[in-house]
Design a protein around this motif. Structure first.
Motif, PDB file in Angstrom:
ATOM      1  N   LYS A   1       7.003  10.533 -13.960  1.00 27.42           N
ATOM      2  CA  LYS A   1       6.540   9.271 -14.530  1.00 27.42           C
ATOM      3  C   LYS A   1       7.595   8.177 -14.438  1.00 27.42           C
ATOM      4  O   LYS A   1       7.274   7.013 -14.162  1.00 27.42           O
ATOM      5  CB  LYS A   1       6.125   9.477 -15.987  1.00 27.42           C
ATOM      6  N   THR A   2       8.861   8.527 -14.650  1.00 22.71           N
ATOM      7  CA  THR A   2       9.930   7.520 -14.584  1.00 22.71           C
ATOM      8  C   THR A   2      10.043   6.928 -13.194  1.00 22.71           C
ATOM      9  O   THR A   2      10.189   5.707 -13.025  1.00 22.71           O
ATOM     10  CB  THR A   2      11.275   8.142 -15.000  1.00 22.71           C
ATOM     11  N   LEU A   3       9.964   7.784 -12.176  1.00 21.23           N
ATOM     12  CA  LEU A   3      10.042   7.304 -10.799  1.00 21.23           C
ATOM     13  C   LEU A   3       8.821   6.455 -10.454  1.00 21.23           C
ATOM     14  O   LEU A   3       8.932   5.450  -9.734  1.00 21.23           O
ATOM     15  CB  LEU A   3      10.149   8.485  -9.835  1.00 21.23           C
ATOM     16  N   ALA A   4       7.653   6.834 -10.977  1.00 23.82           N
ATOM     17  CA  ALA A   4       6.437   6.048 -10.751  1.00 23.82           C
ATOM     18  C   ALA A   4       6.592   4.639 -11.340  1.00 23.82           C
ATOM     19  O   ALA A   4       6.187   3.647 -10.724  1.00 23.82           O
ATOM     20  CB  ALA A   4       5.233   6.747 -11.374  1.00 23.82           C
ATOM     21  N   LYS A   5       7.205   4.543 -12.509  1.00 24.89           N
ATOM     22  CA  LYS A   5       7.431   3.240 -13.141  1.00 24.89           C
ATOM     23  C   LYS A   5       8.393   2.393 -12.316  1.00 24.89           C
ATOM     24  O   LYS A   5       8.222   1.173 -12.207  1.00 24.89           O
ATOM     25  CB  LYS A   5       7.978   3.426 -14.551  1.00 24.89           C
ATOM     26  N   GLN A   6       9.396   3.033 -11.738  1.00 27.99           N
ATOM     27  CA  GLN A   6      10.360   2.297 -10.913  1.00 27.99           C
ATOM     28  C   GLN A   6       9.682   1.716  -9.672  1.00 27.99           C
ATOM     29  O   GLN A   6       9.937   0.563  -9.296  1.00 27.99           O
ATOM     30  CB  GLN A   6      11.507   3.219 -10.513  1.00 27.99           C
ATOM     31  N   HIS A   7       8.822   2.495  -9.035  1.00 28.29           N
ATOM     32  CA  HIS A   7       8.085   1.991  -7.874  1.00 28.29           C
ATOM     33  C   HIS A   7       7.141   0.872  -8.286  1.00 28.29           C
ATOM     34  O   HIS A   7       7.022  -0.150  -7.590  1.00 28.29           O
ATOM     35  CB  HIS A   7       7.300   3.117  -7.208  1.00 28.29           C
ATOM     36  N   LEU A   8       6.466   1.048  -9.423  1.00 29.26           N
ATOM     37  CA  LEU A   8       5.514   0.045  -9.882  1.00 29.26           C
ATOM     38  C   LEU A   8       6.208  -1.257 -10.250  1.00 29.26           C
ATOM     39  O   LEU A   8       5.675  -2.345  -9.997  1.00 29.26           O
ATOM     40  CB  LEU A   8       4.736   0.592 -11.088  1.00 29.26           C
ATOM     41  N   GLN A   9       7.401  -1.173 -10.812  1.00 24.55           N
ATOM     42  CA  GLN A   9       8.103  -2.369 -11.281  1.00 24.55           C
ATOM     43  C   GLN A   9       8.434  -3.322 -10.136  1.00 24.55           C
ATOM     44  O   GLN A   9       8.613  -4.528 -10.362  1.00 24.55           O
ATOM     45  CB  GLN A   9       9.388  -1.968 -12.008  1.00 24.55           C
ATOM     46  N   THR A  10       8.513  -2.817  -8.911  1.00 22.38           N
ATOM     47  CA  THR A  10       8.773  -3.699  -7.769  1.00 22.38           C
ATOM     48  C   THR A  10       7.554  -4.542  -7.407  1.00 22.38           C
ATOM     49  O   THR A  10       7.674  -5.488  -6.616  1.00 22.38           O
ATOM     50  CB  THR A  10       9.195  -2.876  -6.539  1.00 22.38           C
ATOM     51  N   LEU A  11       6.386  -4.209  -7.971  1.00 20.63           N
ATOM     52  CA  LEU A  11       5.146  -4.908  -7.630  1.00 20.63           C
ATOM     53  C   LEU A  11       4.594  -5.755  -8.757  1.00 20.63           C
ATOM     54  O   LEU A  11       3.748  -6.625  -8.517  1.00 20.63           O
ATOM     55  CB  LEU A  11       4.073  -3.889  -7.212  1.00 20.63           C
ATOM     56  N   VAL A  12       5.017  -5.507  -9.987  1.00 18.63           N
ATOM     57  CA  VAL A  12       4.436  -6.206 -11.135  1.00 18.63           C
ATOM     58  C   VAL A  12       5.527  -6.857 -11.970  1.00 18.63           C
ATOM     59  O   VAL A  12       6.698  -6.457 -11.930  1.00 18.63           O
ATOM     60  CB  VAL A  12       3.617  -5.241 -12.015  1.00 18.63           C
TER      61      VAL A  12
ATOM     62  N   MET B   1       0.829  -1.205   0.000  1.00 15.60           N
ATOM     63  CA  MET B   1       0.000   0.000   0.000  1.00 15.60           C
ATOM     64  C   MET B   1       0.867   1.261   0.000  1.00 15.60           C
ATOM     65  O   MET B   1       0.535   2.253  -0.669  1.00 15.60           O
ATOM     66  CB  MET B   1      -0.939  -0.013   1.209  1.00 15.60           C
ATOM     67  N   MET B   2       1.966   1.220   0.724  1.00 13.75           N
ATOM     68  CA  MET B   2       2.872   2.376   0.749  1.00 13.75           C
ATOM     69  C   MET B   2       3.497   2.601  -0.629  1.00 13.75           C
ATOM     70  O   MET B   2       3.657   3.743  -1.074  1.00 13.75           O
ATOM     71  CB  MET B   2       3.955   2.151   1.796  1.00 13.75           C
ATOM     72  N   ARG B   3       3.849   1.510  -1.304  1.00 14.64           N
ATOM     73  CA  ARG B   3       4.440   1.631  -2.643  1.00 14.64           C
ATOM     74  C   ARG B   3       3.428   2.192  -3.636  1.00 14.64           C
ATOM     75  O   ARG B   3       3.765   3.031  -4.477  1.00 14.64           O
ATOM     76  CB  ARG B   3       4.926   0.264  -3.100  1.00 14.64           C
ATOM     77  N   ILE B   4       2.184   1.738  -3.545  1.00 20.29           N
ATOM     78  CA  ILE B   4       1.134   2.262  -4.428  1.00 20.29           C
ATOM     79  C   ILE B   4       0.916   3.749  -4.166  1.00 20.29           C
ATOM     80  O   ILE B   4       0.705   4.541  -5.098  1.00 20.29           O
ATOM     81  CB  ILE B   4      -0.179   1.484  -4.206  1.00 20.29           C
ATOM     82  N   LYS B   5       0.995   4.150  -2.904  1.00 21.65           N
ATOM     83  CA  LYS B   5       0.845   5.561  -2.554  1.00 21.65           C
ATOM     84  C   LYS B   5       1.982   6.382  -3.165  1.00 21.65           C
ATOM     85  O   LYS B   5       1.755   7.511  -3.641  1.00 21.65           O
ATOM     86  CB  LYS B   5       0.841   5.715  -1.026  1.00 21.65           C
ATOM     87  N   LYS B   6       3.184   5.826  -3.183  1.00 24.11           N
ATOM     88  CA  LYS B   6       4.312   6.513  -3.810  1.00 24.11           C
ATOM     89  C   LYS B   6       4.088   6.663  -5.310  1.00 24.11           C
ATOM     90  O   LYS B   6       4.425   7.702  -5.902  1.00 24.11           O
ATOM     91  CB  LYS B   6       5.608   5.755  -3.543  1.00 24.11           C
ATOM     92  N   VAL B   7       3.542   5.634  -5.937  1.00 19.02           N
ATOM     93  CA  VAL B   7       3.229   5.712  -7.369  1.00 19.02           C
ATOM     94  C   VAL B   7       2.253   6.849  -7.623  1.00 19.02           C
ATOM     95  O   VAL B   7       2.418   7.641  -8.565  1.00 19.02           O
ATOM     96  CB  VAL B   7       2.643   4.372  -7.867  1.00 19.02           C
ATOM     97  N   GLU B   8       1.230   6.949  -6.776  1.00 15.44           N
ATOM     98  CA  GLU B   8       0.238   8.011  -6.935  1.00 15.44           C
ATOM     99  C   GLU B   8       0.883   9.394  -6.793  1.00 15.44           C
ATOM    100  O   GLU B   8       0.619  10.301  -7.606  1.00 15.44           O
ATOM    101  CB  GLU B   8      -0.870   7.843  -5.902  1.00 15.44           C
ATOM    102  N   ARG B   9       1.722   9.573  -5.790  1.00 16.09           N
ATOM    103  CA  ARG B   9       2.373  10.877  -5.587  1.00 16.09           C
ATOM    104  C   ARG B   9       3.266  11.232  -6.771  1.00 16.09           C
ATOM    105  O   ARG B   9       3.317  12.397  -7.190  1.00 16.09           O
ATOM    106  CB  ARG B   9       3.182  10.866  -4.289  1.00 16.09           C
ATOM    107  N   CYS B  10       3.982  10.252  -7.297  1.00 20.00           N
ATOM    108  CA  CYS B  10       4.861  10.515  -8.445  1.00 20.00           C
ATOM    109  C   CYS B  10       4.064  10.918  -9.675  1.00 20.00           C
ATOM    110  O   CYS B  10       4.473  11.815 -10.426  1.00 20.00           O
ATOM    111  CB  CYS B  10       5.702   9.275  -8.746  1.00 20.00           C
ATOM    112  N   LEU B  11       2.937  10.275  -9.892  1.00 19.17           N
ATOM    113  CA  LEU B  11       2.109  10.627 -11.047  1.00 19.17           C
ATOM    114  C   LEU B  11       1.519  12.026 -10.900  1.00 19.17           C
ATOM    115  O   LEU B  11       1.420  12.766 -11.888  1.00 19.17           O
ATOM    116  CB  LEU B  11       0.983   9.599 -11.211  1.00 19.17           C
ATOM    117  N   LYS B  12       1.151  12.395  -9.682  1.00 17.12           N
ATOM    118  CA  LYS B  12       0.573  13.716  -9.470  1.00 17.12           C
ATOM    119  C   LYS B  12       1.599  14.828  -9.643  1.00 17.12           C
ATOM    120  O   LYS B  12       1.234  15.967  -9.953  1.00 17.12           O
ATOM    121  CB  LYS B  12      -0.045  13.796  -8.064  1.00 17.12           C
ATOM    122  N   THR B  13       2.885  14.502  -9.451  1.00 16.57           N
ATOM    123  CA  THR B  13       3.950  15.500  -9.621  1.00 16.57           C
ATOM    124  C   THR B  13       4.700  15.310 -10.947  1.00 16.57           C
ATOM    125  O   THR B  13       5.793  15.834 -11.125  1.00 16.57           O
ATOM    126  CB  THR B  13       4.946  15.420  -8.455  1.00 16.57           C
TER     127      THR B  13
END
Length: 319
Positions: free
Chosen positions: A125-136, A110-122
């Protein structure tokens, strides 16, 4: 009334009370991934797969036999040792709770998903993909912001079923040893996932095993989510679904419908394009849906724990 009060103090409800305590501890305990025993287990699984499978894959039948024996060889000595320690201990509930704490690791998701959301809002996108890649396991390099949001929501929903609800159900049924055994199998399956071409046969036995284990918890998970989010829209998906026997489709269909957003669709695993059925609602994903999904999961957690408490209490009264 006195009978009900006596039931609350029954020793048979100790596992349920330990679940509530462990859930609260897991929610506030911050342990880095590199220090968690599950990380070590994944490294061992990757090393075993390299030794057994990568150097000499063999025929598909040989790969499936190796994939069947690998988790047995890895888990049997460790679980036998833990079983002996629990059997000899004066307070087995303590060791069971400790094993549950090791197996129940969902808050970091849940914390990682929250980080993805914050990165997308700011617009990071590259950082959001890095966080997402740890989950998928899917390829994230070509995803748009809305594709990232959809993948994050799908991962959150599926991992809620696999890493939270199923772990607790198995703990209540068979104790901490069963819960930890399942969680290790789940981590092994992520390391040897069949959607990665080299593990198409090697990882198949463990995937089939997990599919059987997850069948019922996945459906309980989806029902808990729609109860907390939108039960009418969620139940409508039951009449419209075409492949509800598949746990993945069942979870995403009901929970996507409860959120009112469309999930599923084509996914890239490396260079391979897999066309997954679209399901859920009809509205395209928006960035704010990530927060809605997170809030829905939080409500679903308490709905699930409440149902567990009621079920345990009724079973205790019955006995």
């Amino acid at each position: 009334m006195n009978l009900l009060i006596d039931q609350f103090g029954s020793i048979n409800l100790l596992p349920l009370y330990s679940v509530l305590i462990v859930v609260l501890i897991e929610r506030h305990l911050r342990l880095a991934d590199k220090f968690h025993p599950l990380t070590f287990a994944k490294l061992v699984a990757l090393r075993v797969a390299y030794k057994v499978h990568s150097k000499n894959p063999g025929t598909p039948l040989q790969q499936m036999i190796a994939g069947t024996l690998a988790p047995i060889v890895l888990l049997s000595p460790f679980m036998l040792l833990l079983a002996v320690l629990i059997y000899l201990s004066e307070y087995p509930i303590f060791f069971d709770s400790l094993l549950l704490l090791l197996a129940l690791r969902f808050t970091p998701v849940m914390m990682r998903i929250k980080k993805v959301e914050r990165c997308l809002k700011t617009n990071k996108k590259t950082l959001a993909k890095q966080h997402l890649q740890t989950l998928v396991l899917r390829e994230t390099a070509q995803l748009s912001p809305f594709g990232i949001a959809k993948a994050a929501i799908e991962s959150l929903m599926l991992r809620f079923a696999a890493q939270f609800c199923c772990v607790i159900v198995l703990y209540l049924v068979g104790g901490g040893l069963l819960a930890l055994s399942y969680r290790l199998l789940f981590e092994f399956s992520q390391c040897w996932h069949t959607k990665q071409g080299s593990y198409a046969y090697f990882g198949k036995p463990i995937r089939l095993c997990l599919a059987l284990i997850l069948w019922l918890p996945a459906r309980i998970t989806a029902l808990c989510f729609i109860i907390g989010q939108n039960i009418s829209q969620g139940l409508r998906a039951l009449t419209q679904g075409k492949n509800l026997l598949c746990s993945r489709y069942f979870v995403l269909s009901l929970q996507g419908a409860a959120l009112g957003v469309e999930l599923g669709g084509p996914v890239f695993y490396g260079d391979n394009k897999v066309r997954l059925a679209k399901c859920g609602g009809t509205r395209p994903i928006a960035l704010e849906d990530i927060n809605r999904a997170l809030n829905g999961i939080k409500k679903a957690q308490w709905v699930f724990l409440t149902l567990c408490f009621i079920a345990c209490l009724l079973l205790n009264i019955g006995t």
